[in-house]
Design an enzyme around this catalytic site. Sequence first.
Site, PDB file in Angstrom:
ATOM      1  N   HIS A 183      42.592  24.966  33.481  1.00 27.67           N
ATOM      2  CA  HIS A 183      42.706  25.097  32.086  1.00 27.67           C
ATOM      3  C   HIS A 183      43.517  23.694  31.596  1.00 27.67           C
ATOM      4  O   HIS A 183      43.614  22.942  32.760  1.00 27.67           O
ATOM      5  CB  HIS A 183      43.641  26.252  31.680  1.00 27.67           C
TER       6      HIS A 183
HETATM    7  P1  TYD Z   1      48.529  30.924  34.440  1.00 32.12           P
HETATM    8  O1  TYD Z   1      49.038  29.763  33.859  1.00 32.12           O
HETATM    9  O2  TYD Z   1      47.028  31.235  33.771  1.00 32.12           O
HETATM   10  O3  TYD Z   1      48.168  30.706  35.896  1.00 32.12           O
HETATM   11  P2  TYD Z   1      47.406  29.472  36.818  1.00 32.12           P
HETATM   12  O4  TYD Z   1      47.381  28.331  35.879  1.00 32.12           O
HETATM   13  O5  TYD Z   1      48.442  29.149  38.150  1.00 32.12           O
HETATM   14  O6  TYD Z   1      45.999  30.043  37.149  1.00 32.12           O
HETATM   15  O7  TYD Z   1      48.987  32.325  34.313  1.00 32.12           O
HETATM   16  C1  TYD Z   1      49.058  33.435  34.870  1.00 32.12           C
HETATM   17  C2  TYD Z   1      49.825  34.447  34.159  1.00 32.12           C
HETATM   18  O8  TYD Z   1      51.074  34.192  34.286  1.00 32.12           O
HETATM   19  C3  TYD Z   1      49.475  34.402  32.811  1.00 32.12           C
HETATM   20  O9  TYD Z   1      48.894  35.612  32.254  1.00 32.12           O
HETATM   21  C4  TYD Z   1      50.584  34.090  32.143  1.00 32.12           C
HETATM   22  C5  TYD Z   1      51.627  34.109  32.863  1.00 32.12           C
HETATM   23  N1  TYD Z   1      52.629  33.103  32.752  1.00 32.12           N
HETATM   24  C6  TYD Z   1      53.931  33.259  32.206  1.00 32.12           C
HETATM   25  O10 TYD Z   1      54.253  34.356  31.667  1.00 32.12           O
HETATM   26  N2  TYD Z   1      54.848  32.625  32.294  1.00 32.12           N
HETATM   27  C7  TYD Z   1      54.765  31.085  32.805  1.00 32.12           C
HETATM   28  O11 TYD Z   1      55.489  30.317  32.800  1.00 32.12           O
HETATM   29  C8  TYD Z   1      53.475  30.934  33.113  1.00 32.12           C
HETATM   30  C9  TYD Z   1      53.157  29.699  33.841  1.00 32.12           C
HETATM   31  C10 TYD Z   1      52.512  32.127  33.320  1.00 32.12           C
END
Ligand code: TYD
Length: 129
Positions: free
Chosen positions: A49
Amino acid sequence: MNVKIIDLPKFEDPRGNLSFIEEENHIPFKIERIYWIYDVPGGQIRGGHAFKEQEEFIVALSGSFDVIVDNGKTKKTFSLNRSFYGLYISKGIWRQMENFSTNSVAMVLSSTKFSEEDYIRDYSKFKGR
Ligand code: TYD
């Protein structure tokens, strides 16, 4: 592409090494949030993303992994495998993390609090911006 490796201070010591990060000094933003990714099963991919506003700084606190960054025109891969440097990524960059080694820990310092609104999760939307 506003993405760069930043070397951190490193105090080498026979008792063990020490590194540190100061906001707006070693990294160019104020830290609003810290999160970390760990226990990643082999072959899994994280990220995938871009952020509208968030800037971030990623450190491999333990083990190794690759960060692939993409500004919509060019892609670059950075291998992070030591805890005395990290990768700064400005806003508006698509990024993915992969090739996590067993027991690796990715620490991410973020310039913003968590906001799902800040995510661009659709690559074609990212490309079309
Ligand atoms: P995401 O940023 O999509 O993970 P990655 O980029 O590592 O694949 O985050 C995964 C899940 O965690 C998403 O549902 C949102 C949650 N999240 C939070 O609640 N707070 C945070 O600071 C982060 C980074 C994620």
